[in-house]
Design an enzyme around this catalytic site. Structure first.
Site, PDB file in Angstrom:
ATOM      1  N   ASP A 118       4.330  35.757 -14.476  1.00  0.00           N
ATOM      2  CA  ASP A 118       3.792  36.838 -12.934  1.00  0.00           C
ATOM      3  C   ASP A 118       4.639  37.807 -12.611  1.00  0.00           C
ATOM      4  OD1 ASP A 118       5.752  36.137 -10.352  1.00  0.00           O
ATOM      5  OD2 ASP A 118       6.585  35.103 -12.712  1.00  0.00           O
TER       6      ASP A 118
ATOM      7  N   LYS B   1      15.651  39.514 -18.848  1.00  0.00           N
ATOM      8  CA  LYS B   1      14.804  39.802 -18.594  1.00  0.00           C
ATOM      9  C   LYS B   1      14.929  41.186 -17.654  1.00  0.00           C
ATOM     10  CE  LYS B   1      11.840  35.591 -17.705  1.00  0.00           C
ATOM     11  NZ  LYS B   1      10.272  34.670 -16.890  1.00  0.00           N
TER      12      LYS B   1
ATOM     13  N   ASP C  71       6.921  30.581 -17.244  1.00  0.00           N
ATOM     14  CA  ASP C  71       8.083  31.646 -16.286  1.00  0.00           C
ATOM     15  C   ASP C  71       7.828  30.292 -14.916  1.00  0.00           C
ATOM     16  OD1 ASP C  71       9.914  33.280 -14.878  1.00  0.00           O
ATOM     17  OD2 ASP C  71       8.252  33.642 -13.486  1.00  0.00           O
ATOM     18  N   MET C  72       9.208  30.334 -14.605  1.00  0.00           N
ATOM     19  CA  MET C  72       8.797  29.753 -13.028  1.00  0.00           C
ATOM     20  C   MET C  72       8.677  30.577 -11.670  1.00  0.00           C
ATOM     21  SD  MET C  72      11.965  26.640 -12.357  1.00  0.00           S
ATOM     22  CE  MET C  72      12.965  28.037 -11.449  1.00  0.00           C
ATOM     23  N   ASP C  73       9.897  31.230 -11.573  1.00  0.00           N
ATOM     24  CA  ASP C  73       9.628  31.503  -9.619  1.00  0.00           C
ATOM     25  C   ASP C  73       8.510  32.537 -10.499  1.00  0.00           C
ATOM     26  OD1 ASP C  73      12.276  30.182  -8.277  1.00  0.00           O
ATOM     27  OD2 ASP C  73      12.517  31.430 -10.852  1.00  0.00           O
TER      28      ASP C  73
ATOM     29  N   SER D 184      12.938  31.106 -17.507  1.00  0.00           N
ATOM     30  CA  SER D 184      13.570  31.539 -15.871  1.00  0.00           C
ATOM     31  C   SER D 184      15.022  32.558 -16.299  1.00  0.00           C
ATOM     32  CB  SER D 184      13.504  30.101 -14.979  1.00  0.00           C
ATOM     33  OG  SER D 184      13.684  30.594 -13.675  1.00  0.00           O
TER      34      SER D 184
END
Length: 214
Positions: free
Chosen positions: A167, A142, A11-13, A109
């Site tokens: 996260d 998502k 994931d990114m953020d 993402s």
């Protein structure tokens, strides 16, 4: 537990980039400009969702009309204008350097392509990923599995052979629904993550320690 994946999908953020506080600030300011209220707690409940979904939740809770395309563009433009103020999460570079060139690596993402590209450019991370997928580039963001399924397809690795690192609860649900193994690095209360992930750790260094790489 140790993991020997054939591919890794991040994931990114909130995982690699400490961007969730900025997202929440921008969302709260947007709701206020429409006469609504959007609290930190409300924002946390939507963490990991695509912003298109989030603006509709904001409208329902704040009692204002939503024009998804216009409102999302406004929020994202405000976010991009402040990208220079972001920082990487602890140990993000360590785990990226560890896996680079050793197995296929993807990014999945919920953010728009514009935001993904802006963040990867700012931190000079583009070459760390073989593929990047935005939640806007699949049918459902998502917590649906589409973005992870697309990443696995582009990487040429079956989902059960992929390991996702997430996260958020919505992100972990998406990766699990795609059939991937999941390591969760929760930004919030970790309660309940053990039902969504194969391992729950406190930071990316602990996630890195669970990897057995070629």
């Amino acid at each position: 537990m140790r993991f020997t994946p054939h591919a890794l999908v991040f994931d990114m953020d909130g995982l690699l980039v400490d961007s969730e506080p900025l997202w929440h600030e921008v969302e709260i300011a947007f709701a206020a400009s429409r006469g609504g209220v959007w609290t930190h707690e409300m924002a946390l409940e939507c963490t990991g969702m695509g912003i298109g979904q989030v603006v509709h939740v904001m409208g329902r809770k704040g009692g204002f009309e939503v024009d998804e395309a216009t409102d999302v563009a406004e929020i994202e433009n405000h976010f991009v204008s402040r990208v220079d103020g972001l920082s990487l999460k602890p140990f993000a570079m360590a785990i990226l350097n560890d896996v680079r060139g050793r197995l296929p690596v993807g990014l999945a993402s919920s953010s728009a392509r514009m935001l993904i590209d802006a963040i990867l450019k700012h931190f000079d991370l583009r070459d760390y990923f073989d593929v990047t997928v935005s939640g806007r580039e699949v049918a459902h963001a998502k917590p649906f599995p589409d973005v992870y399924l697309r990443a696995a397809d582009l990487l040429g690795v079956s989902p059960p052979e992929c390991l996702a690192i997430e996260d958020s609860r919505n992100g972990a649900k998406a990766a699990r629904a795609a059939g991937m193994k999941v390591i969760a690095v929760p930004e919030v209360d970790p309660a309940g993550f053990e039902l969504l992930a194969d391992a729950v750790v406190g930071n990316l260094d602990e996630a890195r320690a669970l990897l057995e790489l070629p």
